[in-house]
Design an enzyme around this catalytic site. Structure first.
Site, PDB file in Angstrom:
ATOM      1  N   ASP A   1       0.871  -1.184   0.000  1.00  0.00           N
ATOM      2  CA  ASP A   1       0.000   0.000   0.000  1.00  0.00           C
ATOM      3  C   ASP A   1       0.906   1.231   0.000  1.00  0.00           C
ATOM      4  OD1 ASP A   1      -3.261   0.450   1.090  1.00  0.00           O
ATOM      5  OD2 ASP A   1      -1.896   2.176   1.016  1.00  0.00           O
TER       6      ASP A   1
ATOM      7  N   GLY B   1      -7.413   1.629  -4.313  1.00  0.00           N
ATOM      8  CA  GLY B   1      -8.061   2.675  -5.092  1.00  0.00           C
ATOM      9  C   GLY B   1      -9.253   3.308  -4.431  1.00  0.00           C
TER      10      GLY B   1
ATOM     11  N   ARG C   1     -20.633   2.438  -8.726  1.00  0.00           N
ATOM     12  CA  ARG C   1     -19.293   1.872  -8.957  1.00  0.00           C
ATOM     13  C   ARG C   1     -18.668   2.503 -10.191  1.00  0.00           C
ATOM     14  NH1 ARG C   1     -22.835  -2.063  -7.405  1.00  0.00           N
ATOM     15  NH2 ARG C   1     -22.278  -3.452  -5.684  1.00  0.00           N
TER      16      ARG C   1
ATOM     17  N   VAL D   1     -10.377  -6.714  -7.770  1.00  0.00           N
ATOM     18  CA  VAL D   1     -11.532  -6.517  -6.882  1.00  0.00           C
ATOM     19  C   VAL D   1     -11.960  -5.045  -6.937  1.00  0.00           C
ATOM     20  CG1 VAL D   1     -12.378  -6.679  -4.503  1.00  0.00           C
ATOM     21  CG2 VAL D   1     -10.800  -8.409  -5.373  1.00  0.00           C
TER      22      VAL D   1
ATOM     23  N   ASP E   1     -22.215 -10.887  -5.400  1.00  0.00           N
ATOM     24  CA  ASP E   1     -23.660 -10.677  -5.622  1.00  0.00           C
ATOM     25  C   ASP E   1     -24.396 -12.019  -5.543  1.00  0.00           C
ATOM     26  OD1 ASP E   1     -23.333  -7.780  -7.335  1.00  0.00           O
ATOM     27  OD2 ASP E   1     -21.718  -9.238  -7.415  1.00  0.00           O
TER      28      ASP E   1
ATOM     29  N   ARG F   1     -24.888 -12.986  -2.018  1.00  0.00           N
ATOM     30  CA  ARG F   1     -25.990 -12.203  -1.419  1.00  0.00           C
ATOM     31  C   ARG F   1     -27.343 -12.789  -1.841  1.00  0.00           C
ATOM     32  NH1 ARG F   1     -22.853  -6.616  -2.951  1.00  0.00           N
ATOM     33  NH2 ARG F   1     -21.866  -6.290  -0.925  1.00  0.00           N
TER      34      ARG F   1
ATOM     35  N   HIS G   1     -28.460 -23.078  -5.298  1.00  0.00           N
ATOM     36  CA  HIS G   1     -27.566 -22.835  -6.436  1.00  0.00           C
ATOM     37  C   HIS G   1     -28.213 -21.795  -7.321  1.00  0.00           C
ATOM     38  CE1 HIS G   1     -24.527 -25.819  -5.572  1.00  0.00           C
ATOM     39  NE2 HIS G   1     -25.522 -26.477  -5.012  1.00  0.00           N
TER      40      HIS G   1
ATOM     41  N   HIS H   1     -20.901  -6.530 -12.317  1.00  0.00           N
ATOM     42  CA  HIS H   1     -20.979  -6.383 -10.868  1.00  0.00           C
ATOM     43  C   HIS H   1     -21.396  -4.938 -10.647  1.00  0.00           C
ATOM     44  CE1 HIS H   1     -20.187  -6.278  -6.625  1.00  0.00           C
ATOM     45  NE2 HIS H   1     -19.229  -5.384  -6.763  1.00  0.00           N
TER      46      HIS H   1
HETATM   47  N1  LIG Z   1     -15.604  -6.049  -6.450  1.00  0.00           N
HETATM   48  C1  LIG Z   1     -16.256  -6.045  -5.292  1.00  0.00           C
HETATM   49  O1  LIG Z   1     -17.147  -6.894  -5.075  1.00  0.00           O
HETATM   50  C2  LIG Z   1     -15.920  -5.019  -4.264  1.00  0.00           C
HETATM   51  C3  LIG Z   1     -15.063  -4.017  -4.603  1.00  0.00           C
HETATM   52  N2  LIG Z   1     -14.737  -3.055  -3.700  1.00  0.00           N
HETATM   53  C4  LIG Z   1     -13.821  -2.017  -4.167  1.00  0.00           C
HETATM   54  O2  LIG Z   1     -12.536  -2.231  -3.574  1.00  0.00           O
HETATM   55  C5  LIG Z   1     -11.833  -0.995  -3.584  1.00  0.00           C
HETATM   56  C6  LIG Z   1     -11.202  -0.760  -2.221  1.00  0.00           C
HETATM   57  O3  LIG Z   1     -12.200  -0.570  -1.243  1.00  0.00           O
HETATM   58  P1  LIG Z   1     -11.792  -0.326   0.294  1.00  0.00           P
HETATM   59  O4  LIG Z   1     -10.756  -1.287   0.693  1.00  0.00           O
HETATM   60  O5  LIG Z   1     -13.048  -0.230   1.064  1.00  0.00           O
HETATM   61  O6  LIG Z   1     -11.136   1.127   0.197  1.00  0.00           O
HETATM   62  P2  LIG Z   1     -10.128   1.790   1.257  1.00  0.00           P
HETATM   63  O7  LIG Z   1     -10.188   3.248   1.012  1.00  0.00           O
HETATM   64  O8  LIG Z   1     -10.406   1.279   2.615  1.00  0.00           O
HETATM   65  O9  LIG Z   1      -8.703   1.231   0.818  1.00  0.00           O
HETATM   66  C7  LIG Z   1      -8.089   1.542  -0.371  1.00  0.00           C
HETATM   67  C8  LIG Z   1      -6.593   1.448  -0.126  1.00  0.00           C
HETATM   68  O10 LIG Z   1      -5.923   1.621  -1.385  1.00  0.00           O
HETATM   69  C9  LIG Z   1      -4.712   2.278  -1.078  1.00  0.00           C
HETATM   70  N3  LIG Z   1      -4.160   2.845  -2.326  1.00  0.00           N
HETATM   71  C10 LIG Z   1      -4.598   3.906  -3.023  1.00  0.00           C
HETATM   72  N4  LIG Z   1      -3.840   4.069  -4.132  1.00  0.00           N
HETATM   73  C11 LIG Z   1      -2.918   3.081  -4.114  1.00  0.00           C
HETATM   74  C12 LIG Z   1      -1.859   2.710  -4.991  1.00  0.00           C
HETATM   75  N5  LIG Z   1      -1.600   3.396  -6.096  1.00  0.00           N
HETATM   76  N6  LIG Z   1      -1.120   1.632  -4.675  1.00  0.00           N
HETATM   77  C13 LIG Z   1      -1.372   0.934  -3.536  1.00  0.00           C
HETATM   78  N7  LIG Z   1      -2.343   1.241  -2.669  1.00  0.00           N
HETATM   79  C14 LIG Z   1      -3.116   2.312  -2.962  1.00  0.00           C
HETATM   80  C15 LIG Z   1      -5.088   3.322  -0.046  1.00  0.00           C
HETATM   81  O11 LIG Z   1      -3.946   3.801   0.658  1.00  0.00           O
HETATM   82  C16 LIG Z   1      -6.040   2.516   0.824  1.00  0.00           C
HETATM   83  O12 LIG Z   1      -5.372   1.904   1.914  1.00  0.00           O
HETATM   84  C17 LIG Z   1     -12.856   0.064  -4.007  1.00  0.00           C
HETATM   85  O13 LIG Z   1     -12.703   0.362  -5.389  1.00  0.00           O
HETATM   86  C18 LIG Z   1     -14.182  -0.621  -3.758  1.00  0.00           C
HETATM   87  O14 LIG Z   1     -15.216  -0.076  -4.549  1.00  0.00           O
HETATM   88  C19 LIG Z   1     -15.211  -3.088  -2.418  1.00  0.00           C
HETATM   89  C20 LIG Z   1     -16.049  -4.088  -2.023  1.00  0.00           C
HETATM   90  C21 LIG Z   1     -16.522  -5.116  -2.924  1.00  0.00           C
HETATM   91  C1  LIG Z   2     -18.674  -2.220  -2.969  1.00  0.00           C
HETATM   92  C2  LIG Z   2     -19.160  -3.308  -3.806  1.00  0.00           C
HETATM   93  O1  LIG Z   2     -18.877  -3.391  -4.981  1.00  0.00           O
HETATM   94  C3  LIG Z   2     -20.012  -4.301  -3.212  1.00  0.00           C
HETATM   95  O2  LIG Z   2     -20.039  -4.468  -1.988  1.00  0.00           O
HETATM   96  O3  LIG Z   2     -20.748  -4.964  -3.956  1.00  0.00           O
END
Ligand SMILES: NC(=O)C1=CN([C@@H]2O[C@H](COP(=O)(O)OP(=O)(O)OC[C@H]3O[C@@H](n4cnc5c(N)ncnc54)[C@H](O)[C@@H]3O)[C@@H](O)[C@H]2O)C=CC1
Ligand SMILES: CC(=O)C(=O)O
Length: 316
Positions: free
Chosen positions: A37, A82, A91, A121, A151, A154, A171, A178
């Site tokens: 990070d 990010g 999103r 992710v 999803d 859920r 199932h 997403h």
């Molecule tokens: N695909 C899915 O089902 C889900 C996706 N997400 C996504 O995951 C992402 C992260 O969410 P959170 O962890 O809650 O956010 P957060 O804000 O808690 O953590 C993001 C982290 O990324 C770090 N960061 C930022 N730029 C960086 C870089 N260039 N290199 C390395 N680290 C960097 C930050 O310092 C921070 O610690 C978001 O885009 C969120 O929408 C979240 C939940 C579900």
């Molecule tokens: C944040 C997100 O993409 C989720 O929880 O579905």
């Protein structure tokens, strides 16, 4: 030959990255974990806290750094870094910022972990899976997104609660983006082998059309609901990602609705989105052509168009 030991690297020590590490360590998915990070204090603190729990999980090591070299030799890199949604934000609104992050990150990452599978992710996950595959030039099967695994879990939870059956016996898939254009695959959903559309069990609630609408609305809006209450979603995505990591590293041949590049599925091309897929050590081995209804097929095509339009707007 040295003993084969698996290593997972996680980019981002935020709510999602730290919880992915926590879930994967408890499940013993790999022997070595690394978290990178740009926020040194945050990554150090998360890794210290996780290391304090090492006694209680299967044998593993965990290191963290603000130096990307910590990811060297990883077999899978999970990208969770990010921008995240603010309450009410979609999103897709994160696309610009998180594509820029990937433009910088991916070339550097390929130097330190050239043989890794890349698991996205960060949102919007389907757009980023496509963009990262393009930026990396890796074979499509090696770049995947967590997609609608979350999803679908859920969906299964809500169905299981409504029908009063164990969630493990449900199932059912959510497919497509997403995000807001995702599609519930009702026609292939089943409970213990009984097609859900034929659900009629004495002593159990029926599943009316109104119930189905209500359940799917809750699935589609789940992230908005959780983010409104606590600012992030992390536990379910942590567990979902740990299961995808297990399927990859343990060569499980597991069927999961991960996001991957489609080239001809239902005529859908040149886009990444989720359909039930066989996942193994090589990444996404195959996608399953389910016998879908016309409504579902049309819905998936519309979802693909939504994602493709976002990708084109970003210049890819
Ligand atoms: N695909 C899915 O089902 C889900 C996706 N997400 C996504 O995951 C992402 C992260 O969410 P959170 O962890 O809650 O956010 P957060 O804000 O808690 O953590 C993001 C982290 O990324 C770090 N960061 C930022 N730029 C960086 C870089 N260039 N290199 C390395 N680290 C960097 C930050 O310092 C921070 O610690 C978001 O885009 C969120 O929408 C979240 C939940 C579900
Ligand atoms: C944040 C997100 O993409 C989720 O929880 O579905």
């Amino acid at each position: 030959m040295p003993e084969h030991v698996s290593k997972i690297a996680i980019i981002g020590a935020g709510a999602v990255g730290a919880t992915v590490a926590y879930a994967a360590m408890i499940r013993g998915v790999a022997k070595h974990f690394a978290i990178y990070d740009i926020n040194r204090a945050k990554v150090d603190a998360e890794v210290l806290d996780l290391n304090h729990g090492l006694q209680f999980v299967p044998m593993a090591t965990l290191e963290g750094s603000d130096d990307l070299n910590v990811c060297a030799g990883a077999e899978v890199v999970v990208i969770t870094a990010g921008a995240k949604q603010k309450p009410g934000q979609t999103r897709m609104e994160l696309a610009g910022a998180n594509v820029e992050l990937c433009r910088t990150l991916i070339p550097q990452l390929l130097k330190v972990a050239p043989d890794a599978l890349l698991l996205l992710v960060t949102n919007p996950v389907d757009v980023l899976t496509y963009v990262v595959q393009q930026l990396s030039g890796l074979p499509a099967r090696r770049v995947l997104g967590s997609g609608t695994v979350l999803d679908s879990s859920r969906f299964r939870f809500l169905l299981a609660r409504h029908l009063n059956v164990a969630v493990q016996n449900v199932h059912a898939f959510i497919a497509g983006e997403h995000g807001d254009s995702e599609i519930p695959l009702w026609s292939t959903a089943s409970v213990g082998g009984l097609p859900l559309m034929q659900w009629s069990v004495p002593g159990r609630a029926p599943l009316s059309e109104a119930d189905r609408t209500h359940i799917f609305d809750h699935v589609r809006n789940a992230a908005y609901q959780v983010i409104r209450g606590k600012g992030a979603t992390n536990y379910a995505i942590g567990l979902a990602t740990a299961q995808i990591l297990e399927a990859l590293l343990h060569n499980e041949q597991r069927v999961l609705p991960v996001s991957s590049r489609l080239d001809g599925y239902l005529g859908i091309r040149d886009v990444c989105m989720s359909v039930p897929s066989i996942v193994n050590r090589g990444g996404v081995e195959a996608v399953l052509e389910l016998p879908l209804s016309e409504t579902e097929r049309e819905g998936l095509k519309r979802s693909a168009d939504t994602i493709r339009q976002a990708i084109r707007t970003l210049g890819f």
